[in-house]
Design an enzyme around this catalytic site. Structure first.
Site, mmCIF file in Angstrom:
data_model
loop_
_atom_site.group_PDB
_atom_site.id
_atom_site.type_symbol
_atom_site.label_atom_id
_atom_site.label_comp_id
_atom_site.label_asym_id
_atom_site.label_seq_id
_atom_site.Cartn_x
_atom_site.Cartn_y
_atom_site.Cartn_z
ATOM 1 N N HIS A 225 -41.486 -47.987 71.908
ATOM 2 C CA HIS A 225 -40.436 -48.423 73.102
ATOM 3 C C HIS A 225 -40.770 -50.025 73.312
ATOM 4 C CE1 HIS A 225 -37.822 -48.846 76.611
ATOM 5 N NE2 HIS A 225 -38.672 -49.498 77.195
ATOM 6 N N HIS B 202 -33.190 -50.594 72.905
ATOM 7 C CA HIS B 202 -32.866 -49.110 72.991
ATOM 8 C C HIS B 202 -32.277 -48.712 71.856
ATOM 9 C CE1 HIS B 202 -33.247 -48.088 77.478
ATOM 10 N NE2 HIS B 202 -34.262 -47.473 76.784
ATOM 11 N N ARG C 24 -38.160 -28.614 97.750
ATOM 12 C CA ARG C 24 -37.148 -29.814 98.166
ATOM 13 C C ARG C 24 -37.786 -31.153 98.112
ATOM 14 N NH1 ARG C 24 -35.149 -25.646 101.404
ATOM 15 N NH2 ARG C 24 -33.294 -24.870 100.683
ATOM 16 N N ARG D 126 -31.744 -54.919 90.353
ATOM 17 C CA ARG D 126 -32.642 -54.395 89.586
ATOM 18 C C ARG D 126 -32.194 -54.389 87.947
ATOM 19 N NH1 ARG D 126 -35.641 -48.624 91.417
ATOM 20 N NH2 ARG D 126 -36.935 -48.326 89.373
ATOM 21 N N HIS E 274 -33.492 -54.691 76.560
ATOM 22 C CA HIS E 274 -33.588 -53.244 76.601
ATOM 23 C C HIS E 274 -31.920 -52.669 75.980
ATOM 24 C CE1 HIS E 274 -37.083 -53.006 78.762
ATOM 25 N NE2 HIS E 274 -37.162 -51.752 78.815
ATOM 26 N N LYS F 57 -38.164 -44.004 90.048
ATOM 27 C CA LYS F 57 -37.389 -43.248 89.218
ATOM 28 C C LYS F 57 -38.309 -42.220 88.421
ATOM 29 C CE LYS F 57 -33.927 -46.803 87.584
ATOM 30 N NZ LYS F 57 -33.462 -47.369 86.398
ATOM 31 N N GLU G 159 -43.538 -54.946 77.950
ATOM 32 C CA GLU G 159 -42.944 -54.955 79.244
ATOM 33 C C GLU G 159 -43.533 -55.933 80.227
ATOM 34 O OE1 GLU G 159 -40.398 -53.168 79.933
ATOM 35 O OE2 GLU G 159 -40.424 -51.487 78.469
ATOM 36 N N GLU H 102 -30.932 -49.295 91.987
ATOM 37 C CA GLU H 102 -29.830 -50.342 91.163
ATOM 38 C C GLU H 102 -28.860 -50.248 91.439
ATOM 39 O OE1 GLU H 102 -31.536 -49.325 87.074
ATOM 40 O OE2 GLU H 102 -29.816 -49.658 86.175
ATOM 41 N N ASN I 159 -33.374 -54.721 82.949
ATOM 42 C CA ASN I 159 -33.034 -54.461 81.601
ATOM 43 C C ASN I 159 -32.884 -55.370 80.297
ATOM 44 O OD1 ASN I 159 -32.410 -51.905 82.503
ATOM 45 N ND2 ASN I 159 -30.356 -52.215 83.189
ATOM 46 N N LYS J 168 -42.265 -56.489 89.334
ATOM 47 C CA LYS J 168 -41.213 -55.374 89.650
ATOM 48 C C LYS J 168 -41.210 -54.693 90.984
ATOM 49 C CE LYS J 168 -39.755 -50.882 87.880
ATOM 50 N NZ LYS J 168 -40.034 -49.787 86.901
HETATM 51 N N1 LIG Z 1 -39.612 -44.374 85.672
HETATM 52 C C1 LIG Z 1 -39.451 -45.300 85.149
HETATM 53 O O1 LIG Z 1 -38.823 -46.344 86.004
HETATM 54 C C2 LIG Z 1 -39.518 -45.656 83.714
HETATM 55 C C3 LIG Z 1 -39.861 -47.056 83.307
HETATM 56 C C4 LIG Z 1 -40.206 -47.275 81.799
HETATM 57 C C5 LIG Z 1 -40.318 -46.139 81.056
HETATM 58 N N2 LIG Z 1 -40.143 -44.988 81.550
HETATM 59 C C6 LIG Z 1 -40.585 -43.792 80.469
HETATM 60 O O2 LIG Z 1 -41.826 -44.089 80.294
HETATM 61 C C7 LIG Z 1 -41.967 -42.891 78.976
HETATM 62 C C8 LIG Z 1 -43.122 -44.057 78.214
HETATM 63 O O3 LIG Z 1 -44.289 -44.074 78.642
HETATM 64 P P1 LIG Z 1 -45.469 -44.158 77.827
HETATM 65 O O4 LIG Z 1 -45.402 -45.319 76.783
HETATM 66 O O5 LIG Z 1 -46.650 -44.412 78.876
HETATM 67 O O6 LIG Z 1 -45.675 -42.721 77.037
HETATM 68 P P2 LIG Z 1 -46.285 -41.609 77.096
HETATM 69 O O7 LIG Z 1 -46.749 -41.394 78.435
HETATM 70 O O8 LIG Z 1 -46.035 -40.502 76.140
HETATM 71 O O9 LIG Z 1 -47.899 -42.107 76.630
HETATM 72 C C9 LIG Z 1 -47.890 -42.647 75.477
HETATM 73 C C10 LIG Z 1 -49.233 -42.008 74.720
HETATM 74 O O10 LIG Z 1 -50.390 -42.601 75.174
HETATM 75 C C11 LIG Z 1 -51.342 -41.198 75.320
HETATM 76 N N3 LIG Z 1 -52.195 -41.883 76.491
HETATM 77 C C12 LIG Z 1 -51.884 -42.159 77.873
HETATM 78 N N4 LIG Z 1 -52.756 -42.898 78.355
HETATM 79 C C13 LIG Z 1 -53.814 -42.747 77.632
HETATM 80 C C14 LIG Z 1 -55.211 -43.037 77.953
HETATM 81 N N5 LIG Z 1 -55.635 -43.797 78.765
HETATM 82 N N6 LIG Z 1 -55.983 -43.052 76.824
HETATM 83 C C15 LIG Z 1 -55.362 -42.356 75.453
HETATM 84 N N7 LIG Z 1 -54.171 -42.098 75.510
HETATM 85 C C16 LIG Z 1 -53.166 -42.163 76.449
HETATM 86 C C17 LIG Z 1 -50.220 -40.183 75.854
HETATM 87 O O11 LIG Z 1 -50.929 -39.076 75.628
HETATM 88 C C18 LIG Z 1 -49.255 -40.380 74.794
HETATM 89 O O12 LIG Z 1 -49.497 -39.726 73.657
HETATM 90 C C19 LIG Z 1 -40.656 -42.930 78.445
HETATM 91 O O13 LIG Z 1 -40.353 -41.469 78.853
HETATM 92 C C20 LIG Z 1 -39.769 -43.923 79.331
HETATM 93 O O14 LIG Z 1 -38.508 -43.335 79.524
HETATM 94 C C21 LIG Z 1 -39.974 -44.778 83.013
HETATM 95 ZN ZN LIG Z 2 -38.714 -50.582 79.022
#
Ligand SMILES: NC(=O)c1ccc[n+]([C@@H]2O[C@H](COP(=O)([O-])OP(=O)(O)OC[C@H]3O[C@@H](n4cnc5c(N)ncnc54)[C@H](O)[C@@H]3O)[C@@H](O)[C@H]2O)c1
Ligand SMILES: [Zn+2]
Length: 371
Positions: A273, A261, A130, A250, A257, A152, A194, A246, A254, A236
């Site tokens: 992305h 998206h 939980r 918030r 986006h 999130k 971003e 949101e 977007n 942020k």
């Molecule tokens: N929770 C939220 O508010 C929120 C906001 C924006 C995005 N997201 C989510 O975040 C995700 C995208 O995040 P991301 O772009 O970090 O993706 P990711 O976690 O897949 O990382 C991108 C790639 O970089 C590699 N990587 C990460 N750190 C590294 C490092 N220091 N050295 C070498 N390689 C490294 C990872 O292994 C992966 O292959 C999506 O799923 C998206 O939905 C969430």
């Molecule tokens: Zn984004």
């Protein structure tokens, strides 16, 4: 503290049922301070680090030995990298591993990785017995400036991205910008998009700084990156502190986006992305200008900063305007055939959400060369 850390506080209003907020610490080589920070902000009987195998291979052992050296009980759990593993299946497998290893409620989970790790491990923490405390140690720039802050968490399903999840605020976020030296350059640029978004919606000076420091930033220099991360996190953090679930404000996050998206989906995820958001920001600035909501010249200003950072500003060939419009109508935020856009009034200032007619968007997409 050994490293020099910049600090941003995320605060929650008491009326929102959360007693306090959490600190976001940013700096080069501050991972060495992780054991002290954990003892202060997230004391636990045992710690579980969750990472994808790439990040575990690059940085997992260092984090683990830092904790162990400080006398903390720590184990590392990994999963295969990539968005395709941000699933209920992986959530279930990781949760079962923790149960097998008899992690109790007196444990703390550490998400060491990019946004995929933060969302997935965060959802494990949100639901394990939980809910147990979560510490975010973002290692991608996108995770540092965006996903690690705001609470999130969640996973994807065949029906769409992020459709199952929970709000679960971390106890601490620790962004060590020296970890970015191993991040592939295209992933670094994706995160910079971003940061541009944060400047575009709330801080014109941030846009200037991103533009001025473009060379140092794309070369992954930890000092300049730490300043950019701090400025973005400040924006942020301000938004999510005022609107944690949101309800309204918030939504300004977007910007770029809605069309971004759609482009990301239609490309079959061949564009990252942040690249899709970069193109989305340019197109949405143009949408805003064409309805008179956004000041003239805004599109050019945003596109100029993106270009300096090596980000794309025009849609890829092979994606049609009609397909983009259809996709925006399928988005979970579209209601009754109308699509709400988060647009700008000028660089550094966001407008309240605005419903834009499909004809307007179609015209802008066609003018941008989309068939
Ligand atoms: N929770 C939220 O508010 C929120 C906001 C924006 C995005 N997201 C989510 O975040 C995700 C995208 O995040 P991301 O772009 O970090 O993706 P990711 O976690 O897949 O990382 C991108 C790639 O970089 C590699 N990587 C990460 N750190 C590294 C490092 N220091 N050295 C070498 N390689 C490294 C990872 O292994 C992966 O292959 C999506 O799923 C998206 O939905 C969430
Ligand atoms: Zn984004």
């Amino acid at each position: 503290m050994r490293g020099e850390a910049l600090r941003v506080e995320v605060l929650h209003e008491p009326s929102q049922g959360r007693s306090a907020g959490y600190p976001v610490l940013i700096g080069a080589r501050i991972i060495e301070d992780l054991p002290d920070l954990l003892t202060e902000h997230a004391p636990a009987y045992r710690y579980a680090i969750i990472s994808d195998t790439t990040v575990a291979g690059l940085h997992g052992a260092r984090a683990e030995s830092a904790l162990r050296g400080a006398g903390l009980d720590v184990s590392v759990f990994d999963f295969p990298p990539g968005e395709e593993n941000k699933t209920r299946e992986e959530w279930s497998r990781l949760s079962d591993r923790l149960l097998e290893e008899r992690f109790g409620r007196d444990s703390v989970l550490i998400a060491l990785g990019g946004g995929v790790t933060g969302d997935l491990a965060g959802f494990v923490a949100a639901t394990y017995m939980r809910g147990i405390p979560l510490v975010q140690v973002p290692t991608s720039l996108l995770a540092m400036v965006d996903s690690s802050v705001g609470g999130k968490t969640g996973v994807d399903t065949p029906a769409g991205k992020n459709l199952i999840g929970a709000f679960h605020s971390p106890a601490l976020v620790m962004a060590d910008t020296s970890l970015l030296s191993t991040l592939p350059p295209e992933q670094l640029r994706s995160g910079l998009a971003e940061a541009v978004k944060h400047g575009a919606i709330a801080d014109a000076e941030h846009l200037e700084e991103l533009s001025g420091a473009a060379a140092a930033l794309t070369a992954a220099e930890p000092g300049p990156l730490a300043r950019v991360v701090e400025r973005s996190v400040r924006i942020k953090a301000g938004v999510v502190s005022r609107d944690p679930f949101e309800g309204g404000e918030r939504k300004i996050l977007n910007y770029g986006h809605t069309l971004g998206h759609a482009l990301e989906t239609l490309s079959g995820y061949t564009i990252l992305h942040g690249e899709a958001v970069a193109i989305g920001m340019v197109l949405e600035a143009r949408v805003g200008e064409s309805i008179g909501l956004t000041a003239e010249g805004t599109t050019e200003r945003i596109a100029g900063v993106l270009r300096r950072l090596g980000l794309p500003t025009v849609p890829p060939t092979g994606i049609g305007a009609e397909a983009v419009i259809e996709t925006t109508l399928l988005d979970k935020k579209a209601r009754a055939g109308r699509v709400e856009y988060s647009l700008l009034t000028e660089p550094g200032r966001a407008a309240p959400p605005f419903e834009v007619a499909a004809e307007v968007v179609r015209r802008v997409l066609r003018e941008a060369g989309m068939g």
